[in-house]
Enzyme design. Structure first.
Site, PDB file in Angstrom:
ATOM      1  N   LYS A   1       0.842  -1.201   0.000  1.00 12.73           N
ATOM      2  CA  LYS A   1       0.000   0.000   0.000  1.00 12.73           C
ATOM      3  C   LYS A   1       0.876   1.249   0.000  1.00 12.73           C
ATOM      4  O   LYS A   1       1.606   1.488   0.966  1.00 12.73           O
ATOM      5  CB  LYS A   1      -0.912   0.058   1.221  1.00 12.73           C
TER       6      LYS A   1
ATOM      7  N   GLU B   1      10.324   0.628  10.220  1.00 11.01           N
ATOM      8  CA  GLU B   1      11.243   1.748  10.004  1.00 11.01           C
ATOM      9  C   GLU B   1      10.460   3.005  10.344  1.00 11.01           C
ATOM     10  O   GLU B   1       9.565   3.389   9.599  1.00 11.01           O
ATOM     11  CB  GLU B   1      11.694   1.821   8.533  1.00 11.01           C
TER      12      GLU B   1
HETATM   13  P1  TAP Z   1       2.283   7.453   8.689  1.00  7.62           P
HETATM   14  O1  TAP Z   1       1.146   8.321   8.942  1.00  7.62           O
HETATM   15  O2  TAP Z   1       2.718   6.499   9.740  1.00  7.62           O
HETATM   16  O3  TAP Z   1       1.941   6.646   7.360  1.00  7.62           O
HETATM   17  C1  TAP Z   1       2.767   5.648   6.821  1.00  7.62           C
HETATM   18  C2  TAP Z   1       1.911   4.668   6.052  1.00  7.62           C
HETATM   19  O4  TAP Z   1       1.065   3.959   6.963  1.00  7.62           O
HETATM   20  C3  TAP Z   1       0.991   5.318   5.048  1.00  7.62           C
HETATM   21  O5  TAP Z   1       0.839   4.475   3.919  1.00  7.62           O
HETATM   22  C4  TAP Z   1      -0.307   5.412   5.831  1.00  7.62           C
HETATM   23  O6  TAP Z   1      -1.424   5.536   5.028  1.00  7.62           O
HETATM   24  C5  TAP Z   1      -0.290   4.097   6.563  1.00  7.62           C
HETATM   25  N1  TAP Z   1      -1.128   4.035   7.752  1.00  7.62           N
HETATM   26  C6  TAP Z   1      -1.685   5.047   8.471  1.00  7.62           C
HETATM   27  N2  TAP Z   1      -2.384   4.547   9.515  1.00  7.62           N
HETATM   28  C7  TAP Z   1      -2.272   3.188   9.459  1.00  7.62           C
HETATM   29  C8  TAP Z   1      -2.750   2.110  10.256  1.00  7.62           C
HETATM   30  N3  TAP Z   1      -3.504   2.319  11.331  1.00  7.62           N
HETATM   31  N4  TAP Z   1      -2.413   0.852   9.916  1.00  7.62           N
HETATM   32  C9  TAP Z   1      -1.645   0.608   8.870  1.00  7.62           C
HETATM   33  N5  TAP Z   1      -1.156   1.587   8.046  1.00  7.62           N
HETATM   34  C10 TAP Z   1      -1.455   2.863   8.347  1.00  7.62           C
HETATM   35  O7  TAP Z   1       3.584   8.268   8.296  1.00  7.62           O
HETATM   36  P2  TAP Z   1       3.708   9.379   7.195  1.00  7.62           P
HETATM   37  O8  TAP Z   1       3.194  10.659   7.707  1.00  7.62           O
HETATM   38  O9  TAP Z   1       3.135   8.898   5.929  1.00  7.62           O
HETATM   39  O10 TAP Z   1       5.304   9.417   6.993  1.00  7.62           O
HETATM   40  C11 TAP Z   1       6.120  10.150   7.761  1.00  7.62           C
HETATM   41  C12 TAP Z   1       6.778   9.292   8.818  1.00  7.62           C
HETATM   42  O11 TAP Z   1       7.461   8.188   8.235  1.00  7.62           O
HETATM   43  C13 TAP Z   1       7.813  10.062   9.578  1.00  7.62           C
HETATM   44  O12 TAP Z   1       7.657   9.849  10.951  1.00  7.62           O
HETATM   45  C14 TAP Z   1       9.118   9.471   9.094  1.00  7.62           C
HETATM   46  O13 TAP Z   1      10.171   9.572   9.982  1.00  7.62           O
HETATM   47  C15 TAP Z   1       8.761   8.092   8.803  1.00  7.62           C
HETATM   48  N6  TAP Z   1       9.692   7.510   7.842  1.00  7.62           N
HETATM   49  C16 TAP Z   1      10.583   6.629   8.310  1.00  7.62           C
HETATM   50  C17 TAP Z   1      11.511   6.094   7.453  1.00  7.62           C
HETATM   51  C18 TAP Z   1      12.479   5.116   7.992  1.00  7.62           C
HETATM   52  S1  TAP Z   1      13.308   4.276   6.940  1.00  7.62           S
HETATM   53  N7  TAP Z   1      12.665   4.945   9.257  1.00  7.62           N
HETATM   54  C19 TAP Z   1      11.514   6.441   6.110  1.00  7.62           C
HETATM   55  C20 TAP Z   1      10.580   7.356   5.655  1.00  7.62           C
HETATM   56  C21 TAP Z   1       9.654   7.885   6.553  1.00  7.62           C
HETATM   57  P3  TAP Z   1      -1.888   7.006   4.535  1.00  7.62           P
HETATM   58  O14 TAP Z   1      -0.691   7.797   4.189  1.00  7.62           O
HETATM   59  O15 TAP Z   1      -2.656   6.725   3.343  1.00  7.62           O
HETATM   60  O16 TAP Z   1      -2.631   7.569   5.680  1.00  7.62           O
END
Ligand code: TAP
Length: 482
Positions: free
Chosen positions: A184, A258
């Site tokens: 996803k 991650e």
């Molecule tokens: P999240 O809100 O956690 O979203 C990540 C993914 O999870 C998205 O596809 C999101 O869907 C989905 N998601 C949301 N709620 C969920 C649930 N209850 N169950 C399963 N999946 C769910 O993070 P974000 O705002 O997209 O990304 C930013 C974060 O990612 C930052 O904290 C960043 O540090 C972290 N990040 C970490 C890394 C590594 S390698 N450590 C790399 C890149 C980013 P939707 O987006 O469609 O809501």
């Protein structure tokens, strides 16, 4: 507040075909979703709607998991590693051939500068497939234990900051090890994953080996909860990572997480300061600071702090913020209104708590989501801008006197993903790397990535590694697990 209007380059739409609406990619076909509410994906630089995308329901996720299971048992797990490798090489080459389309699409959907999607995201995605293609027939030599076997069907949920690259980090090792996947993409950046689905068809990948289901958090949760999933690979926020860990507790599902970060970029007084300033800029302004391992805390040795901040501000004045499709742009658009609001709220908290705010004062476009490169000085360790992930083009400056103090401050965070050290002394680099509780420590550079190098966190930045030989461990079972 200075603003300007720009017209997005008209040729960008000519480089890549964007359909007005997209289905789900299940069993090698684009199919209609059952029941979900379609959503729009928007160019964050213009607020223009790019396409309407399907929302996968729990039934759709079930269909995708079934397709992945069938492909796993009938085809993929039976195929020789050498043959799996051929498919991965083919995918890698098609990514290279279609690099321009992918880069333009990534920039339109995400807002990142075209020079970054062209020179970083897309080449690294291809490199990831090339690298793992090489492993597919050598898993027995990867020190993974006797006779490593695939896990089965892997559920993968990725964020919006590096949409295609995060897909490559997830899909390439899973497939190389003989697993099939249901992935996803993030709600705000689904388009390159859907183009990747087309690439899988072009590569004649057996149907069901890769399935792409679009949607928001509920679709991700349906993947997490599905009993047919053998392993989950998640990249995203620490909060959602914790929810996932709770959801799968007590099940047979394995997981790698991650999560977020609050990286320290540490500059000693013997560092070449102009080089360090470039590293600070790369550390926090690359990809608008939407980088989990960003150098969002700048720790500078006290006797050079004023000079470093002076040079940093001068350099930030030269950064070009604006049209992501312009090859000269350094800082593009913030990915979404929600993320812009989060950045604004945290920076307001920084001011309210007493830190000094400075921004580059550059003009910003009138439409779209934008944030000026921002520096906070007089930051205390207790401030929210020193503790919480801002995930935007904002750096918090703290100072230190001794290497020990630098280590203590760098480690004073619940996260543990990345750090950088700038110094002429090799012995100090080695000592610092040993002391810093961070999965990656860069020396005299920052935000460098390579598929051969394992990446992942300590503490609340998650567990498991992606990339390198270590990254394969997450996708196989050996010995007593079989
Ligand atoms: P999240 O809100 O956690 O979203 C990540 C993914 O999870 C998205 O596809 C999101 O869907 C989905 N998601 C949301 N709620 C969920 C649930 N209850 N169950 C399963 N999946 C769910 O993070 P974000 O705002 O997209 O990304 C930013 C974060 O990612 C930052 O904290 C960043 O540090 C972290 N990040 C970490 C890394 C590594 S390698 N450590 C790399 C890149 C980013 P939707 O987006 O469609 O809501």
């Amino acid at each position: 507040m200075p603003t300007f209007e720009y017209a997005p380059a008209p040729e960008s739409r000519a480089v890549v075909d964007i359909a007005s609406s997209y289905g789900l990619f299940i069993g090698g076909e684009f199919v209609e979703a059952t029941g979900g509410t379609p959503f729009k994906t928007v160019n964050p630089a213009t607020e223009e709607v790019l396409a309407e995308v399907s929302e996968a329901s729990a039934d759709d996720v079930d269909a995708a998991v079934r397709a992945a299971r069938t492909a796993y048992t009938r085809v993929w797990s039976r195929m020789s590693g050498a043959d799996r490798g051929k498919y991965l090489y083919r995918i890698a080459r098609i990514i290279q051939e279609r690099a321009r389309e992918l880069a333009v699409l990534e920039t339109l959907d995400n807002g990142k500068p075209i020079k970054e999607s062209r020179d970083v995201d897309v080449p690294l995605a291809a490199a990831h497939f090339f690298y793992h293609a090489g492993w597919a027939d050598k898993l027995g030599y990867a020190s993974l234990g006797a006779d490593p076997r695939p896990l089965g069907v892997v559920g993968q949920v990725i964020p919006w900051n590096f949409p295609l690259l995060m897909l490559a980090w997830k899909v390439a090792p899973a497939l190389a090890c003989g697993n099939t996947v249901v992935l996803k993409p993030a709600e705000t950046t689904p388009l390159t994953a859907l183009l990747f689905a087309e690439i899988c068809r072009q590569a004649e990948l057996p149907p069901g080996v890769v399935n792409i289901v679009t949607g928001a958090g509920a679709t991700g949760q349906a993947i997490v909860d599905h009993p047919g999933i053998d392993k989950l690979a998640f990249t995203g926020s620490t909060n959602v990572g914790k929810m996932i860990a709770r959801s799968i507790a007590g099940t047979r599902k394995k997981a790698t997480l991650e999560l977020g970060g609050k990286g320290a970029n540490i500059v000693f007084d013997d560092a070449p300061l102009d080089q360090a300033v470039e590293g600070i800029v790369t550390g926090i302004f690359f990809n608008q600071g939407h980088v989990c391992c960003a150098g969002s805390r700048l720790l500078v040795q006290e006797n050079v702090a004023d000079e470093v901040v002076r040079r940093l501000k001068r350099r930030l004045g030269t950064l070009r913020v604006g049209d992501p499709m312009d090859k000269n742009t350094d800082v593009g658009a913030i990915n979404s209104k929600a993320q812009l609001d989060r950045i604004a709220a945290l920076t307001e908290a920084g001011e309210a708590e007493g830190a000094q705010r400075w921004d580059s004062g550059c003009e910003l476009p009138t439409a779209g989501y934008w944030f000026r490169p921002t520096v906070f000085t007089d930051v205390a360790q207790s401030h929210r801008i020193a503790q919480e992930e801002i995930f935007g083009p904002v750096v918090s400056v703290l100072t230190f006197r001794t290497p020990g103090e630098a280590v203590a401050k760098a480690n004073n965070t619940p996260y543990g993903l990345s750090a950088g050290v700038w110094t002429e002394k090799g012995s100090r680099i080695l000592w610092m790397a040993d002391q810093l509780r961070a999965g990656v420590v860069w020396a005299n550079t920052f935000n460098k990535f390579d598929p051969t190098s394992p990446f992942g966190g300590y503490k609340e930045s998650g567990y498991g590694r992606e990339g390198g030989r270590h990254g394969l461990e997450a996708y196989v079972k050996t010995g007593s697990e079989q």
